[in-house]
Each structure stands twice: as C-alpha cells, then as structure tokens.
Write a protein that holds these residues in place. Sequence first.
Motif, short mmCIF file in Angstrom:
data_model
loop_
_atom_site.label_atom_id
_atom_site.label_comp_id
_atom_site.label_asym_id
_atom_site.label_seq_id
_atom_site.Cartn_x
_atom_site.Cartn_y
_atom_site.Cartn_z
N TRP A 124 29.23 51.63 54.39
CA TRP A 124 29.66 50.15 54.56
C TRP A 124 31.27 50.14 54.28
O TRP A 124 32.02 49.76 54.93
CB TRP A 124 28.76 49.07 54.00
CG TRP A 124 29.67 47.92 54.14
CD1 TRP A 124 29.33 47.10 55.45
CD2 TRP A 124 30.06 46.93 53.40
NE1 TRP A 124 29.85 45.98 55.08
CE2 TRP A 124 30.43 45.77 53.78
CE3 TRP A 124 30.64 47.15 52.06
CZ2 TRP A 124 31.29 44.81 53.23
CZ3 TRP A 124 31.49 46.33 51.51
CH2 TRP A 124 31.74 45.04 52.12
N MET B 258 20.33 52.70 48.78
CA MET B 258 21.18 51.48 48.72
C MET B 258 22.58 52.08 48.54
O MET B 258 23.54 51.62 49.21
CB MET B 258 20.79 50.57 47.70
CG MET B 258 21.45 49.31 47.60
SD MET B 258 20.70 48.15 46.62
CE MET B 258 21.45 46.94 46.80
N LEU B 259 22.86 53.17 47.64
CA LEU B 259 24.24 53.21 47.20
C LEU B 259 24.91 53.97 48.58
O LEU B 259 26.01 53.77 48.69
CB LEU B 259 24.07 54.34 45.84
CG LEU B 259 25.65 54.81 45.67
CD1 LEU B 259 26.53 53.52 45.37
CD2 LEU B 259 25.35 55.92 44.42
N TYR B 260 24.04 54.96 49.12
CA TYR B 260 24.48 55.40 50.23
C TYR B 260 25.13 54.50 51.30
O TYR B 260 26.20 54.62 51.91
CB TYR B 260 23.53 56.28 51.07
CG TYR B 260 23.97 56.93 52.28
CD1 TYR B 260 24.45 58.23 52.36
CD2 TYR B 260 23.36 56.53 53.53
CE1 TYR B 260 24.89 58.69 53.62
CE2 TYR B 260 23.90 57.00 54.77
CZ TYR B 260 24.62 58.17 54.73
OH TYR B 260 25.00 58.75 55.87
N GLY B 261 24.26 53.53 51.65
CA GLY B 261 24.71 52.50 52.36
C GLY B 261 25.63 51.63 52.29
O GLY B 261 26.62 51.35 52.94
N LEU B 262 26.01 51.35 50.82
CA LEU B 262 27.15 50.60 50.28
C LEU B 262 28.57 51.65 50.38
O LEU B 262 29.43 51.09 50.85
CB LEU B 262 27.16 50.54 49.02
CG LEU B 262 26.14 49.21 48.69
CD1 LEU B 262 25.97 48.98 47.11
CD2 LEU B 262 26.63 47.89 49.10
#
Length: 76
Positions: free
Chosen positions: A8, A1-5
Amino acid sequence: MLYGLVVWWHETIRPKPADSLRGWSGKSGASFADMLAALRLECLETTSRTSFPTPARGPEVRKLLDHLKTLLTLAA
C-alpha cells in the motif's frame, strides 16, 4: 498485514516505483523485496535528516550512512 502495508505504501505514497535490486528477466514491476528495500532506505534518509542535520554531518557520519544504506538495501 505487514505485506499489505508495504505494498500500500509503495503504490499510494511513494512518488516513483522502487528500483529493481535484481535483474529478473521478464519482470516489469517491483518485487516485494524491492519495495521493502525502498521503504528501509526512505526511513533511513528521514531519520538521518532529522537526527544528523546537514551542517553537523562530518565525513565519518556520511561514510557510516553510506555503508548502512548498502546493508539495508541488501537485507531483503
């Protein structure tokens, strides 16, 4: 999730692509480490603007922030 944030944030909010920290041959885009370093530096700059207003910054504070910027960039 952190990677995606982080990705983004880099792709939608950051006005320009992150600078490359390492000279990978054949790599045209920013790596995750580049994006993370850019996010760290932006957070530091925002915090330093709000916590240490420009007139109150002495040379000691500027020197400390410069060292902190270098360490945050290399921490990836």
